[in-house]
Design an enzyme around this catalytic site. Structure first.
Site, short mmCIF file in Angstrom:
data_model
loop_
_atom_site.label_atom_id
_atom_site.label_comp_id
_atom_site.label_asym_id
_atom_site.label_seq_id
_atom_site.Cartn_x
_atom_site.Cartn_y
_atom_site.Cartn_z
N ARG A 29 -1.12 -6.50 9.96
CA ARG A 29 -0.16 -6.68 11.07
C ARG A 29 -0.89 -6.87 12.38
NH1 ARG A 29 3.60 -1.79 11.20
NH2 ARG A 29 1.64 -0.80 10.66
N ASN B 52 5.88 -4.20 8.22
CA ASN B 52 5.75 -3.88 6.80
C ASN B 52 7.14 -3.75 6.18
OD1 ASN B 52 2.95 -3.74 6.78
ND2 ASN B 52 2.90 -1.54 7.16
#
Length: 93
Positions: A21, A40
């Protein structure tokens, strides 16, 4: 100048707990002109929502497919649509 679009992508592979990320946000900011987020999902995938010029979104998608990402990307599923707005910058959720 390219049209503004919304890219939603779901990245499969070993992409959680490896800095994916953070890397995606940094890449989106390096490309420039993108807003949205990366998060996520409970099933182990990472979702990427990016809005901006089509060229910038395609560049980000290319990096997701073929870039030197953390972890391992097994595949990316994407859909394209109209931008909805409401994002300030590109964030990690």
């Amino acid at each position: 100048m390219s049209e503004n679009v919304r890219l939603t992508g779901w990245v499969r592979g070993r992409v959680q707990g490896v800095g994916f990320r953070w890397w995606t946000r940094a890449t989106a900011m390096e490309i420039g002109g993108l807003s949205g987020y990366v998060s996520n999902l409970g099933d182990g995938r990472v979702q990427v929502v990016a809005e901006g010029g089509r060229d910038q979104c395609e560049r980000l998608l290319g990096w997701l497919h073929h870039g030197d990402t953390p972890g391992r990307v097994d595949g990316v599923t994407e859909i394209w649509g109209e931008p909805r707005g409401g994002y300030e910058g590109f964030e990690i959720r």
